[in-house]
Scaffold this motif. Structure first.
Motif, PDB file in Angstrom:
ATOM      1  N   LYS A  19       0.834  -1.200   0.000  1.00 18.37           N
ATOM      2  CA  LYS A  19       0.000   0.000   0.000  1.00 18.37           C
ATOM      3  C   LYS A  19       0.868   1.248   0.000  1.00 18.37           C
ATOM      4  CE  LYS A  19      -3.628   2.347   2.648  1.00 18.37           C
ATOM      5  NZ  LYS A  19      -4.483   2.296   3.858  1.00 18.37           N
ATOM      6  N   ILE A  20       1.911   1.246   0.822  1.00 20.04           N
ATOM      7  CA  ILE A  20       2.812   2.403   0.897  1.00 20.04           C
ATOM      8  C   ILE A  20       3.536   2.600  -0.431  1.00 20.04           C
ATOM      9  CG2 ILE A  20       4.907   3.285   1.998  1.00 20.04           C
ATOM     10  CD1 ILE A  20       3.997   1.898   4.576  1.00 20.04           C
ATOM     11  N   LEU A  21       4.007   1.508  -1.038  1.00 19.20           N
ATOM     12  CA  LEU A  21       4.740   1.594  -2.301  1.00 19.20           C
ATOM     13  C   LEU A  21       3.868   2.201  -3.400  1.00 19.20           C
ATOM     14  CD1 LEU A  21       7.183   0.944  -4.097  1.00 19.20           C
ATOM     15  CD2 LEU A  21       6.215  -1.342  -4.429  1.00 19.20           C
ATOM     16  N   VAL A  22       2.634   1.706  -3.513  1.00 21.72           N
ATOM     17  CA  VAL A  22       1.733   2.214  -4.541  1.00 21.72           C
ATOM     18  C   VAL A  22       1.429   3.682  -4.307  1.00 21.72           C
ATOM     19  CG1 VAL A  22      -0.576   2.022  -5.510  1.00 21.72           C
ATOM     20  CG2 VAL A  22       0.728  -0.037  -5.023  1.00 21.72           C
ATOM     21  N   ALA A  23       1.166   4.048  -3.054  1.00 24.38           N
ATOM     22  CA  ALA A  23       0.867   5.450  -2.748  1.00 24.38           C
ATOM     23  C   ALA A  23       2.043   6.358  -3.108  1.00 24.38           C
ATOM     24  CB  ALA A  23       0.508   5.600  -1.271  1.00 24.38           C
ATOM     25  N   ILE A  24       3.257   5.904  -2.837  1.00 22.99           N
ATOM     26  CA  ILE A  24       4.448   6.708  -3.153  1.00 22.99           C
ATOM     27  C   ILE A  24       4.583   6.888  -4.663  1.00 22.99           C
ATOM     28  CG2 ILE A  24       6.967   6.704  -3.127  1.00 22.99           C
ATOM     29  CD1 ILE A  24       6.847   5.413  -0.373  1.00 22.99           C
ATOM     30  N   VAL A  25       4.383   5.806  -5.421  1.00 25.60           N
ATOM     31  CA  VAL A  25       4.515   5.893  -6.879  1.00 25.60           C
ATOM     32  C   VAL A  25       3.462   6.839  -7.455  1.00 25.60           C
ATOM     33  CG1 VAL A  25       4.323   4.594  -9.031  1.00 25.60           C
ATOM     34  CG2 VAL A  25       5.568   3.618  -7.102  1.00 25.60           C
ATOM     35  N   ILE A  26       2.214   6.729  -6.978  1.00 24.74           N
ATOM     36  CA  ILE A  26       1.159   7.618  -7.469  1.00 24.74           C
ATOM     37  C   ILE A  26       1.471   9.065  -7.117  1.00 24.74           C
ATOM     38  CG2 ILE A  26      -1.275   8.238  -7.166  1.00 24.74           C
ATOM     39  CD1 ILE A  26      -1.921   5.299  -6.957  1.00 24.74           C
ATOM     40  N   CYS A  27       1.974   9.297  -5.901  1.00 21.86           N
ATOM     41  CA  CYS A  27       2.334  10.667  -5.501  1.00 21.86           C
ATOM     42  C   CYS A  27       3.432  11.228  -6.403  1.00 21.86           C
ATOM     43  CB  CYS A  27       2.783  10.689  -4.042  1.00 21.86           C
ATOM     44  SG  CYS A  27       1.448  10.490  -2.835  1.00 21.86           S
ATOM     45  N   LEU A  28       4.461  10.427  -6.674  1.00 23.43           N
ATOM     46  CA  LEU A  28       5.541  10.897  -7.533  1.00 23.43           C
ATOM     47  C   LEU A  28       5.042  11.219  -8.931  1.00 23.43           C
ATOM     48  CD1 LEU A  28       8.483   8.509  -6.543  1.00 23.43           C
ATOM     49  CD2 LEU A  28       8.231  10.929  -5.989  1.00 23.43           C
ATOM     50  N   HIS A  29       4.191  10.355  -9.452  1.00 26.54           N
ATOM     51  CA  HIS A  29       3.682  10.607 -10.802  1.00 26.54           C
ATOM     52  C   HIS A  29       2.827  11.866 -10.847  1.00 26.54           C
ATOM     53  CE1 HIS A  29       2.280   9.818 -14.848  1.00 26.54           C
ATOM     54  NE2 HIS A  29       1.060  10.074 -14.426  1.00 26.54           N
ATOM     55  N   ASN A  30       1.940  12.043  -9.870  1.00 28.71           N
ATOM     56  CA  ASN A  30       1.076  13.225  -9.878  1.00 28.71           C
ATOM     57  C   ASN A  30       1.859  14.506  -9.602  1.00 28.71           C
ATOM     58  OD1 ASN A  30      -0.963  11.422 -10.316  1.00 28.71           O
ATOM     59  ND2 ASN A  30      -2.324  12.235  -8.765  1.00 28.71           N
ATOM     60  N   ILE A  31       2.917  14.411  -8.790  1.00 32.61           N
ATOM     61  CA  ILE A  31       3.779  15.574  -8.599  1.00 32.61           C
ATOM     62  C   ILE A  31       4.464  15.928  -9.916  1.00 32.61           C
ATOM     63  CG2 ILE A  31       5.945  16.337  -7.528  1.00 32.61           C
ATOM     64  CD1 ILE A  31       5.048  14.951  -4.972  1.00 32.61           C
ATOM     65  N   GLY A  32       4.893  14.918 -10.660  1.00 34.63           N
ATOM     66  CA  GLY A  32       5.467  15.177 -11.977  1.00 34.63           C
ATOM     67  C   GLY A  32       4.466  15.805 -12.919  1.00 34.63           C
ATOM     68  N   ALA A  33       3.213  15.324 -12.884  1.00 35.57           N
ATOM     69  CA  ALA A  33       2.176  15.910 -13.731  1.00 35.57           C
ATOM     70  C   ALA A  33       1.910  17.364 -13.346  1.00 35.57           C
ATOM     71  CB  ALA A  33       0.891  15.090 -13.619  1.00 35.57           C
ATOM     72  N   MET A  34       1.819  17.630 -12.045  1.00 41.67           N
ATOM     73  CA  MET A  34       1.643  19.018 -11.588  1.00 41.67           C
ATOM     74  C   MET A  34       2.804  19.886 -12.050  1.00 41.67           C
ATOM     75  SD  MET A  34       0.248  18.514  -7.683  1.00 41.67           S
ATOM     76  CE  MET A  34       0.555  20.246  -7.323  1.00 41.67           C
ATOM     77  N   SER A  35       4.016  19.348 -11.951  1.00 40.27           N
ATOM     78  CA  SER A  35       5.189  20.123 -12.362  1.00 40.27           C
ATOM     79  C   SER A  35       5.142  20.456 -13.844  1.00 40.27           C
ATOM     80  CB  SER A  35       6.469  19.331 -12.049  1.00 40.27           C
ATOM     81  OG  SER A  35       6.570  19.046 -10.673  1.00 40.27           O
ATOM     82  N   SER A  36       4.722  19.496 -14.663  1.00 37.30           N
ATOM     83  CA  SER A  36       4.646  19.760 -16.101  1.00 37.30           C
ATOM     84  C   SER A  36       3.603  20.827 -16.406  1.00 37.30           C
ATOM     85  CB  SER A  36       4.340  18.468 -16.849  1.00 37.30           C
ATOM     86  OG  SER A  36       3.031  18.000 -16.554  1.00 37.30           O
ATOM     87  N   TYR A  37       2.474  20.798 -15.675  1.00 38.98           N
ATOM     88  CA  TYR A  37       1.447  21.824 -15.883  1.00 38.98           C
ATOM     89  C   TYR A  37       1.963  23.208 -15.485  1.00 38.98           C
ATOM     90  CZ  TYR A  37      -1.878  17.967 -16.398  1.00 38.98           C
ATOM     91  OH  TYR A  37      -2.532  16.850 -16.826  1.00 38.98           O
TER      92      TYR A  37
END
Length: 472
Positions: free
Chosen positions: A124-142
């Motif tokens: 659960k922690i691993l998946v949450a971390i990966v999703i957070c990293l991806h969404n932070i990357g998406a926010m950064s690109s925006y």
């Protein structure tokens, strides 16, 4: 994107069915007997139509990655790019198949809960971390798009040189937009799933595609750079034009910059955190029906990506930058409208992307705490500060696409769905050496190879000083 709060079973349901046992309605309508309870994945069946589900998932797939696809094509050639794009689209569809199969077997419709079902709290922690990293990357690109495009738009309207005034600098403007517009929207306690940005985002990107096709036939072989340099406040300098005398498109090419190409393409197809919530809201939700939603959405985005990349590349050829809008003239009225549309879309999308990160952090750090406005505000503020610092420090949007596309994208598309399938689907349903299990294993190995290949070449380019050789 914002994940609507779902009421899901946290434990493995006793009556969960295997993929082969799934019938037309995953929420059975038959009256159960006294000793058997039906699998109840959610409290009530979804009401979203097939067409609207396609619309929502297409919006989840569509993102800022479309702006870098022409740059990716310039380093692979047209034929090689289209082959790679087809492969990634097919692999993305297959990974959704694995994800939906795991969801049906486990009776869960949340990525984090599938991780918990497969590997316990660590999963659960691993998946949450990966999703957070991806969404932070998406926010950064925006936010990077806001940083690079907003000064040009304001400078054109005010007939001023953005480089000559501190309050027109991209770093300053992205902070102002974050504080004045984005932060208040992130402070909302609830935000409807995909909300008001779905139609706007897709409409803006469709307008962007139409404009790219039109400009290809208008510009011809001339490569027009943004006319950001002005002589005074009253007149804009005529954009500089450099002509590509050959106008020859590469069909197939391989180079060191390919380390950026595949991650950008993978980043453009990541929608996996949103698949299960859309599955929950789908009317008559069956695995086959949701797979059809995914296939139609991925197919539509494939054609949109292919057209955008092809016509963008055929406009600027090997001179195309990682942020394609920068290649057009600042004085062009049509491109100005495109910039405004894209800016509006990404600005309103950033708060939506932030919500799942905050939800994941609250589940990890404060799982048993009741709602607190102070915690709600602080998490949003810290995330915005972190993303703004990242956007200000990173020189090009290409680096954001490359890092996120090399790490979280292969994890969400390849690695996690495959290992979930291997762990959740029991041996009595699928033997360890059955063809589906072997396929899933090879799929996960491919994801690991993909990540290692992309990161290795990217770090090599940075080490030898080629990371900023091209781009906006």
């Amino acid at each position: 994107m914002e994940l609507q709060e779902l009421k899901m079973n946290g434990d493995f349901p006793a009556g969960a069915v295997s993929p082969s046992q799934e019938h037309e309605d995953i929420l059975p309508n038959d009256v159960p007997d006294a000793e058997t309870k039906p699998v109840q994945l959610v409290d009530e069946q979804g009401k979203t139509s097939f067409g609207m589900s396609v619309f929502n998932l297409s919006n989840a797939i569509m993102g800022s990655g479309i702006l870098g696809l022409a740059y990716a094509m310039s380093h692979t050639g047209i034929i090689f790019f289209l082959v790679l794009l087809i492969c990634i689209a097919l692999l993305s569809s297959y990974s959704i198949h694995l994800l939906l199969t795991c969801s049906s077997v486990a009776g869960l419709r949340a990525y984090e809960l599938l991780g918990q079902r497969a590997f316990g709290p660590v999963g659960k922690i691993l998946v949450a971390i990966v999703i957070c990293l991806h969404n932070i990357g998406a926010m950064s690109s925006y936010l990077f798009i806001i940083k690079s495009e907003l000064p040009l738009v304001i400078g054109t309207f005010l007939r001023m040189n953005p480089e000559g005034y501190w309050y027109l600098k991209g770093n300053f403007l992205v902070i102002i937009v974050s504080v004045v517009i984005i932060l208040p929207l992130t402070l909302m306690r609830q935000l409807g799933y995909l909300g008001y940005t779905s139609g706007l985002s897709l409409s803006c990107m469709l307008f962007f595609l139409i404009s790219v096709i039109y400009k290809k036939f208008q510009i011809g072989c001339a490569i027009v750079f943004s006319g950001t340099v002005v002589q005074n406040e009253d007149s804009l300098e005529i954009p500089i034009q450099i002509f590509n005398y050959t106008c020859e498109a590469q069909m197939f090419t391989v180079g060191s910059q390919m380390s950026y190409t595949i991650p950008i393409m993978a980043f453009a197809f990541v929608c996996h955190p949103e698949v299960l919530p859309i599955y929950t809201e789908l009317c008559r939700p069956t695995q086959r029906r949701m797979q059809a939603v995914a296939n139609v959405s991925i197919g539509a985005m494939f054609f949109m990506y292919a057209l955008t990349a092809t016509f963008g590349y055929l406009t600027f050829y090997n001179s195309v930058g990682a942020e394609m809008l920068h290649m057009y003239s600042q004085n062009d009225l049509l491109i100005l409208c495109v910039r405004l549309a894209v800016l509006l879309a990404v600005t309103l999308t950033v708060p939506v992307v932030l919500f799942p990160i905050r939800w994941a952090l609250q589940q990890l750090l404060f799982p048993r705490k009741s709602f607190s406005w102070l915690r709600h505000v602080l998490i949003a503020l810290i995330l915005l500060v972190l993303v703004n610092v990242l956007v200000i420090c990173v020189p090009t949007i290409r680096d954001i696409f490359a890092v996120i596309g090399s790490t979280s994208a292969p994890s969400l598309i390849f690695i996690l769905p495959s290992i979930f399938y291997l762990r959740i689907v029991r041996s009595d349903t699928e033997p360890p050496f059955s063809w589906p299990k072997i396929q899933a294993l090879c799929f996960g190995i491919l994801g690991v190879f993909f990540m290692a290949f992309s990161l290795g070449f990217m770090f090599t380019n940075w080490a030898v000083g080629h990371s900023h050789k091209s781009g906006p």
